[in-house]
Every structure is written in C-alpha cells, then in structure tokens.
Motif scaffolding. Structure first.
Motif, PDB file in Angstrom:
ATOM      1  N   PRO A  41      13.845  21.024 -15.626  1.00 24.50           N
ATOM      2  CA  PRO A  41      13.467  22.393 -15.254  1.00 24.50           C
ATOM      3  C   PRO A  41      12.076  22.494 -14.640  1.00 24.50           C
ATOM      4  O   PRO A  41      11.851  23.322 -13.752  1.00 24.50           O
ATOM      5  CB  PRO A  41      13.550  23.147 -16.584  1.00 24.50           C
ATOM      6  N   ALA A  42      11.146  21.648 -15.085  1.00 22.10           N
ATOM      7  CA  ALA A  42       9.785  21.689 -14.543  1.00 22.10           C
ATOM      8  C   ALA A  42       9.784  21.362 -13.052  1.00 22.10           C
ATOM      9  O   ALA A  42       9.010  21.951 -12.280  1.00 22.10           O
ATOM     10  CB  ALA A  42       8.889  20.717 -15.304  1.00 22.10           C
ATOM     11  N   ILE A  43      10.643  20.449 -12.646  1.00 26.19           N
ATOM     12  CA  ILE A  43      10.718  20.090 -11.228  1.00 26.19           C
ATOM     13  C   ILE A  43      11.312  21.248 -10.422  1.00 26.19           C
ATOM     14  O   ILE A  43      10.846  21.549  -9.318  1.00 26.19           O
ATOM     15  CB  ILE A  43      11.544  18.802 -11.039  1.00 26.19           C
ATOM     16  N   ILE A  44      12.313  21.903 -10.965  1.00 27.49           N
ATOM     17  CA  ILE A  44      12.904  23.059 -10.272  1.00 27.49           C
ATOM     18  C   ILE A  44      11.851  24.152 -10.104  1.00 27.49           C
ATOM     19  O   ILE A  44      11.766  24.801  -9.053  1.00 27.49           O
ATOM     20  CB  ILE A  44      14.131  23.582 -11.035  1.00 27.49           C
ATOM     21  N   ASP A  45      11.027  24.349 -11.115  1.00 29.38           N
ATOM     22  CA  ASP A  45       9.944  25.337 -11.010  1.00 29.38           C
ATOM     23  C   ASP A  45       8.961  24.966  -9.902  1.00 29.38           C
ATOM     24  O   ASP A  45       8.481  25.825  -9.155  1.00 29.38           O
ATOM     25  CB  ASP A  45       9.197  25.457 -12.338  1.00 29.38           C
ATOM     26  N   GLU A  46       8.662  23.683  -9.780  1.00 27.77           N
ATOM     27  CA  GLU A  46       7.758  23.230  -8.725  1.00 27.77           C
ATOM     28  C   GLU A  46       8.379  23.437  -7.341  1.00 27.77           C
ATOM     29  O   GLU A  46       7.683  23.769  -6.373  1.00 27.77           O
ATOM     30  CB  GLU A  46       7.406  21.756  -8.939  1.00 27.77           C
ATOM     31  N   ARG A  92      10.426  25.818  -6.604  1.00 27.31           N
ATOM     32  CA  ARG A  92      10.271  27.256  -6.344  1.00 27.31           C
ATOM     33  C   ARG A  92       8.873  27.549  -5.814  1.00 27.31           C
ATOM     34  O   ARG A  92       8.709  28.280  -4.831  1.00 27.31           O
ATOM     35  CB  ARG A  92      10.519  28.048  -7.628  1.00 27.31           C
ATOM     36  N   ALA A  93       7.882  26.969  -6.456  1.00 30.98           N
ATOM     37  CA  ALA A  93       6.488  27.234  -6.073  1.00 30.98           C
ATOM     38  C   ALA A  93       6.194  26.770  -4.658  1.00 30.98           C
ATOM     39  O   ALA A  93       5.369  27.370  -3.949  1.00 30.98           O
ATOM     40  CB  ALA A  93       5.533  26.567  -7.066  1.00 30.98           C
ATOM     41  N   LEU A  94       6.869  25.721  -4.218  1.00 34.29           N
ATOM     42  CA  LEU A  94       6.662  25.201  -2.871  1.00 34.29           C
ATOM     43  C   LEU A  94       7.419  25.985  -1.813  1.00 34.29           C
ATOM     44  O   LEU A  94       7.261  25.736  -0.618  1.00 34.29           O
ATOM     45  CB  LEU A  94       7.084  23.726  -2.808  1.00 34.29           C
ATOM     46  N   GLY A  95       8.268  26.912  -2.250  1.00 35.70           N
ATOM     47  CA  GLY A  95       9.036  27.703  -1.298  1.00 35.70           C
ATOM     48  C   GLY A  95      10.271  27.017  -0.783  1.00 35.70           C
ATOM     49  O   GLY A  95      10.862  27.454   0.221  1.00 35.70           O
ATOM     50  N   LEU A  96      10.727  25.958  -1.450  1.00 31.09           N
ATOM     51  CA  LEU A  96      11.841  25.176  -0.938  1.00 31.09           C
ATOM     52  C   LEU A  96      13.179  25.905  -1.024  1.00 31.09           C
ATOM     53  O   LEU A  96      14.122  25.548  -0.324  1.00 31.09           O
ATOM     54  CB  LEU A  96      11.937  23.833  -1.687  1.00 31.09           C
ATOM     55  N   PHE A  97      13.275  26.923  -1.865  1.00 26.06           N
ATOM     56  CA  PHE A  97      14.520  27.672  -1.967  1.00 26.06           C
ATOM     57  C   PHE A  97      14.704  28.631  -0.791  1.00 26.06           C
ATOM     58  O   PHE A  97      15.794  29.179  -0.605  1.00 26.06           O
ATOM     59  CB  PHE A  97      14.576  28.460  -3.280  1.00 26.06           C
ATOM     60  N   GLY A  98      13.649  28.843  -0.013  1.00 28.76           N
ATOM     61  CA  GLY A  98      13.735  29.806   1.079  1.00 28.76           C
ATOM     62  C   GLY A  98      13.384  29.251   2.437  1.00 28.76           C
ATOM     63  O   GLY A  98      12.921  29.980   3.317  1.00 28.76           O
ATOM     64  N   LEU A  99      13.637  27.970   2.648  1.00 28.44           N
ATOM     65  CA  LEU A  99      13.251  27.327   3.905  1.00 28.44           C
ATOM     66  C   LEU A  99      13.815  28.046   5.126  1.00 28.44           C
ATOM     67  O   LEU A  99      13.106  28.290   6.099  1.00 28.44           O
ATOM     68  CB  LEU A  99      13.727  25.868   3.914  1.00 28.44           C
ATOM     69  N   SER A 100      15.107  28.388   5.075  1.00 24.60           N
ATOM     70  CA  SER A 100      15.774  28.953   6.257  1.00 24.60           C
ATOM     71  C   SER A 100      15.949  30.464   6.172  1.00 24.60           C
ATOM     72  O   SER A 100      16.490  31.077   7.089  1.00 24.60           O
ATOM     73  CB  SER A 100      17.149  28.295   6.445  1.00 24.60           C
ATOM     74  N   ILE A 101      15.494  31.072   5.090  1.00 23.57           N
ATOM     75  CA  ILE A 101      15.615  32.526   4.934  1.00 23.57           C
ATOM     76  C   ILE A 101      14.477  33.192   5.703  1.00 23.57           C
ATOM     77  O   ILE A 101      13.326  32.756   5.617  1.00 23.57           O
ATOM     78  CB  ILE A 101      15.582  32.909   3.441  1.00 23.57           C
ATOM     79  N   PRO A 102      14.765  34.245   6.464  1.00 26.57           N
ATOM     80  CA  PRO A 102      13.723  34.870   7.291  1.00 26.57           C
ATOM     81  C   PRO A 102      12.496  35.311   6.499  1.00 26.57           C
ATOM     82  O   PRO A 102      12.593  35.685   5.322  1.00 26.57           O
ATOM     83  CB  PRO A 102      14.446  36.078   7.896  1.00 26.57           C
ATOM     84  N   GLU A 103      11.361  35.255   7.167  1.00 23.79           N
ATOM     85  CA  GLU A 103      10.103  35.642   6.523  1.00 23.79           C
ATOM     86  C   GLU A 103      10.134  37.093   6.049  1.00 23.79           C
ATOM     87  O   GLU A 103       9.511  37.438   5.044  1.00 23.79           O
ATOM     88  CB  GLU A 103       8.943  35.431   7.502  1.00 23.79           C
ATOM     89  N   ALA A 104      10.874  37.940   6.764  1.00 18.40           N
ATOM     90  CA  ALA A 104      10.963  39.349   6.377  1.00 18.40           C
ATOM     91  C   ALA A 104      11.559  39.526   4.988  1.00 18.40           C
ATOM     92  O   ALA A 104      11.350  40.564   4.342  1.00 18.40           O
ATOM     93  CB  ALA A 104      11.802  40.115   7.397  1.00 18.40           C
TER      94      ALA A 104
END
Length: 380
Positions: free
Chosen positions: A38-43, A45-57
């Motif tokens: 879980p600690a790695i998944i949290d990291e 999230r913090a790096l923004g990897l879950f939203g790479l292709s999702i628009p900035e808006a």
C-alpha cells in the motif's frame, strides 16, 4: 506537440528514479506476496501516475500520446503489476468517459481517478465473449429511471480493488449496435466479485469475475446518456491503449536486455565471460535490435496520433510487433542465463511469464493481424 522539454524531462527522470530505486527493489516482495505494498500505491498517487492521460482540467497531467509513451517506457522497466494498478485509470477505465462521457460524468469521476482516490476498471470480456467484443451477452433492461444488469464479466483487471467499472451490456439487438457502456459503481446492489484469478504470471495484478445479478444502476450511468454507443466508445479508446501497451512491452524488453548483458558479463565459462562467446553475442544483438525497432515504431505512431492522423493500422502493428518481440527477447534473455534463468532467484524468470500476457489482452496478436490486413485492403 511535446510540452516544455525541461518539464517533461523532469517528469520522465522522476519516474525513472522511482522505478529503479523504489519499484525494482520491491519486485521480489510482489512476487512472493502477490500484492503491491500500500505504501508504494500511495507514492504512485503522490507522483500523479494515476492521472497521466486524464486532462489537466480534471486534475490529471494531460500527457500527449508521445509523452505518455515516454513514461510508459520507464514504467515497463519493472514488474508489470506496478503499471497495471494505474493502467486502467489512464487507459480504458477513464478514456471512455473522456471521449464520450457527459460533463456531469466527467466532473464526478475523472478528478477522483486522476488523484487515485478512485480506481477504475474496464469490464467487457465474458466467459464466452473475448475477441468478438460485439457479441456481449450481459443484458441491461430499462425499468423507470434505472437499468437492471445481468451477466458475468471475466478476467477483469483491477476488479478486486476497483471503485467503478466501465461495463458493456446489451440494451438492444444482436451485434455491436446493441451494446451500451455503463459506469457501474462497485458497491451497486446486485454486483459481486468472484475469487481472485490464479494466473501464470503478473503476480500483484488483481483480476477476477464481476457477477451481475439483477444489478441496479441509475439511468444516468449510461456513458454519454445514449444507448447503443458502447461498442463505438470502446473502439475509440483502443488506439491509445494499444500504443501504451506496446511502449510497456518495449520497456520490458529493455529490462530483459540489461539483465541478459549483466549476467553475460559476470558468468564465466570456458575461461572467459560468456559475453565474449559469439553465439551469446548473437542473442544479445538480436534482443537489442528488436527492442530498438519497437521503440522506433511506438514513437513514430505516437507522434502521428498526436498530429491527428488515423493510425488504426500503425497502432495495431505496434501492439502486434512489440508484444511478440517482448516474448522473443524474454526467451533469449532466459537462454543467456542458462539454468539460472529458470530459477526464481533471477528476474528473467518472472518477466518470462509476465510478458506472455501482452500477446493476449487488449486484442490478441491474431486480432491485430486481422485489423492490419483490413486496413491494408481498404487503402486506395
């Protein structure tokens, strides 16, 4: 067009360091426990990897296809499970909403997907429906301001941890035109999960059946608010998904090249490192050449995608070549290791098992061949 080179370079370098310093050392633990800490998944999230292709808006990074490929190459350097946990949020789990969702659907789901608060999943495959995606048997019948869903989805990535499913069900006649895309919350009444799948490889990647028994969802769960558009929605997001997977395959191949070279330099036989034996050199050279070819293909296709070109054939070619190529590189890398490569003490053993799946999901190699041939024959 690529954004500011310094900003992009910083992002890629950050991901590269995270992969090598945090993820690679955790590979053995993931193999042993079949779970990502879980600690790695949290990291992530913090790096923004879950939203790479999702628009900035909507809170994502809004990467172009070429930029996403550059990041995917880095993520592919480690166990596939790490990328898989963020893959559906950036790919088929979110792209359907992005391309065809209503503004209300985008506002509700995309920011939470981008932050990693919500994990998305894509539920199309069924026990008797795989490559023939237009033959979905799961049904959805309208009852007032709700739909009632019945059916089973199979091999659904991230299903055990998903909060929402982009799910395909039949609302109309037989064939692709009767398929509708729904956004189904994981806690919807009537939705349950089967036991976790026991897979050959990609340990740490969670998949299972999604079972719908009189599952009740609101009418506004239809993506875009229009019935019969589900198959079209799925097809719209496939080019991006195929290029992303192809890039991951290239990353996996590069890791296997590096492992093979490292072992060949240190392993001594007949009085010298095996890297000095010509037949071993031939295997290394073939690995490097094919990896480079895959890199060139994916980069070119991504640039064409960003330029607005129609790249159905190119995307399918990338998925076909790179997934098959990764399998060949894995086989050679294991051969270079000799008996050691068959042992779980070396990373090539689990990479050899992991890369086999890339030739199957998001369209088998045979489906890619059909697409390529159709595009060729349709050209004038």
């Amino acid at each position: 067009m690529i954004r500011d080179a310094e900003i992009l370079g910083g992002l890629v370098e950050t991901v590269r360091r995270f992969v090598r310093e945090r993820l690679v050392p955790a590979e053995a633990l993931v193999e042993e426990t079949n779970a990502i800490p879980p600690a790695i998944i949290d990291e992530m999230r913090a790096l923004g990897l879950f939203g790479l292709s999702i628009p900035e808006a909507y809170g994502g990074l809004g990467l172009t296809m070429e930029e996403e490929v550059m990041v995917a190459l880095e993520l592919g350097y480690t166990s596939a499970a790490f990328r898989s946990v963020i893959g559906t949020n950036n790919g088929i789990g979110s792209q359907g909403i992005i391309v065809d969702g209503t503004e209300a659907q985008k506002a509700h789901w995309l920011p939470r997907m981008a932050s990693g608060e919500v994990i998305g999943s894509f539920a199309l495959t069924e026990p008797d429906v795989g490559s023939d995606a237009g033959s979905v048997r799961t049904t959805a019948r309208r009852e007032g301001d709700h739909y009632i869903l019945n059916g089973t989805k199979r091999y659904i990535t991230n299903a055990p941890v998903a909060d929402v499913f982009t799910l395909m069900a039949r609302t109309g006649e037989a064939g692709p035109g009767g398929v509708t895309a729904f956004l189904v919350a994981a806690d919807s009444p009537g939705l349950s999960l089967g036991p976790p799948d026991r897979k050959m490889g990609q340990r740490g990647t969670k998949t299972c059946d999604v079972i719908l028994r009189e599952c009740r969802v609101p009418a506004d769960a239809v993506i875009g608010g229009v019935e019969g558009q589900g198959f079209k929605t799925a097809m719209k997001v496939l080019n991006r998904g195929r290029l992303h997977i192809a890039a991951v395959c290239v990353g996996q191949a590069q890791r296997l090249c590096d492992e093979a070279v490292g072992f060949a330099r240190s392993r001594v036989q007949f009085g010298k490192p095996i890297a000095e034996h010509q037949l071993v050199q031939a295997m290394l050279a073939d690995c490097a050449t094919e990896t480079y070819a895959g890199l060139c293909m994916v980069t070119d296709a991504a640039r064409r995608f960003d330029a607005g070109e129609r790249i159905v054939q190119q995307a399918a070619s990338c998925k076909l070549f790179c997934s098959e190529m990764a399998g060949r590189v894995a086989d050679r890398a294991l051969q270079v290791h000799g008996g050691a490569g068959y042992m779980q003490d070396y990373p090539v053993e689990h990479f050899y098992r992991d890369v086999r799946l890339f030739r199957l999901y998001e369209g088998t190699s045979q489906i890619q061949q059909i697409i390529i041939a159709r595009e060729m024959c349709a050209q004038r």
